[in-house]
Design an enzyme around this catalytic site. Structure first.
Site, PDB file in Angstrom:
ATOM      1  CE1 TYR A  39      -4.029   1.634  -0.349  1.00  0.00           C
ATOM      2  CE2 TYR A  39      -3.571   2.669   1.763  1.00  0.00           C
ATOM      3  CZ  TYR A  39      -4.327   2.573   0.609  1.00  0.00           C
ATOM      4  OH  TYR A  39      -5.394   3.414   0.428  1.00  0.00           O
ATOM      5  CE  LYS A  94     -20.076 -19.167 -17.288  1.00  0.00           C
ATOM      6  NZ  LYS A  94     -21.015 -19.933 -18.109  1.00  0.00           N
TER       7      LYS A  94
END
Length: 439
Positions: A39, A94
């Site tokens: 970060y 999926k």
């Protein structure tokens, strides 16, 4: 005989962590230095690099391996318009298939969007984040407009699997069925039961392969689609016969192929008896096909038959397509998935079915052997070779047609895919084992 009970299925989805997907960090975060690179302030270096050259987003983020599965829940499996919340388990599923079969990461995005404009607008906003978009379970005819507009207006692959998945897998079956029967594709007569997204897409691909449009007899819930009807949308009108040729039974006489994308018991044994010699039947209604496999074989053992079921030969299963098509498209950074890429996938599947099948794959499906012929014209979904045959074929077609932005060494690419999948499966096993699932 059911493989599971309702309670087992619900337990599968709710046990331990809820749902079927999670996000896992793939970079270390062990100390202050790791944290500052993940970060602030280290992340700024990646931001600056991408700002200077937008294409660097593929080097410093997961965009090149990230697909959005987008659905508004208006046409979910055989359940219909059940809404985005009720459709979410399917979209998560999926994502599981994308990851397991091709190591593609997925965010499933289930949206409250009713109109094509809303869906298109939403998807266009996603382009900076995702390498591709898999549209799913969106009802016809809106799905046609949505996909067409997105393909024209976006620079990443957009693929509506409900349309093209069945088309590609069944096309592979046709290639081999015609090879076995000795028939020519431009001479066959096809009867189609169903006129939704899959039926239209299948017919479009078959025409691209060489089937004559006038030789396709398409039926919706009101009967044969023909020029005398006034209730047809533009997509159905494309397959309107010049005149009314009669009932489904009438059109089945002499047919070389029946494609079922409709409902259980749409045809019967008497209709099957009238079909041409060595005809093809793909009865894909789920969970019960338009006619049971044993009923066909009882009266016409010469017919080459496939269904959507895994307990009969020649399963027309979309999982043989979309994970590997997207894998090839993402890796060459294709800007679209065109007809040539779809046909390349179908041809690769057809060629793979002619190859020897390992003992392990046979055992997985409870058979002694699988050999190219009337009962084996489509590869099995668990055959690991599907990845290394389809993805390079799709990438090659993309490169040959000028829609790829990266040139791949296809031989090396196939080897890299094998190594990648081995590592992916090891990571998945580690995660699943760590939660101690016993389902």
């Amino acid at each position: 005989m059911a493989l599971f009970t309702k309670e087992e299925a619900l337990d599968y989805h709710s046990a331990k962590r809820k749902g079927k997907l999670e996000v896992i960090s793939i970079k270390p975060c062990r100390n202050q230095k790791d944290l500052s690179m993940a970060y602030s302030p280290g992340v700024a270096e990646a931001c600056r690099a991408i700002h200077a050259d937008t294409e660097k987003v593929y080097d410093y983020t997961n965009k090149g391996n990230l697909v959005a599965v987008v659905s508004n829940g208006t046409a979910v499996l055989g359940l219909g318009n059940i809404g985005p919340e009720a459709g979410k388990p399917v979209m998560e599923g999926k994502g599981v298939l994308f990851k397991i079969f091709s190591d593609i990461d997925v965010y499933d995005l289930n949206i409250n969007a009713k109109t094509p404009d809303e869906v298109v607008g939403f998807c266009k906003l996603l382009e900076p984040t995702f390498g591709g978009i898999n549209l799913e379970d969106i009802k016809a005819p809106e799905c046609f407009e949505i996909e067409t507009r997105l393909k024209a207006e976006m620079g990443i692959p957009v693929f509506h699997d409900d349309q093209h998945g069945t088309a590609i897998i069944s096309a592979a079956g046709i290639i081999n069925a015609l090879d076995i029967s000795g028939k020519k594709i431009d001479e066959i007569k096809i009867v189609v039961s169903g006129a939704g997204a899959a039926a239209i897409a299948c017919s479009n691909l078959y025409v691209h392969m060489g089937v004559k449009r006038e030789n396709i007899f398409m039926f919706d819930s009101r009967g044969l689609i023909h020029a005398g009807r006034t209730d047809l949308n533009e997509f159905k009108r494309a397959y309107a016969q010049a005149e009314d040729k009669g009932s489904l039974a009438d059109c089945m006489v002499g047919a070389d192929m029946f494609l079922g994308l409709s409902v259980k018991d749409a045809i019967n044994q008497d209709m099957v008896k009238t079909m041409a010699e060595n005809a093809i039947i793909f009865a894909c209604a789920n969970p019960d096909p338009e006619i049971p496999y044993p009923d066909v074989k009882e009266v016409r053992p010469d017919i080459i038959m496939g269904t959507g079921r895994s307990d009969f030969p020649n399963q027309v299963n979309n999982v043989l397509g979309f994970p590997f098509i997207f894998r090839g498209a993402l890796d060459c950074r294709a800007t679209t998935i065109n007809e040539e890429m779809k046909l390349a996938a179908a041809d690769a599947l057809a060629r793979l079915a002619k190859e020897p099948v390992s003992k392990e794959i046979c055992e997985a499906f409870g058979v002694d052997k699988l050999e190219y012929g009337i009962d084996y014209i489509i590869p099995k979904p668990l055959d690991p070779r599907v990845l290394t045959w389809l993805a390079p074929a799709v990438a090659k077609a993309a490169m040959d047609t000028g829609v790829a932005q990266v040139e791949l060494d296809l031989d090396q690419y196939a080897k890299d895919l094998e190594a990648r999948m081995a590592a992916s499966k090891a990571r998945t096993k580690l995660v699943v084992d760590s939660f101690g699932y016993d389902i």
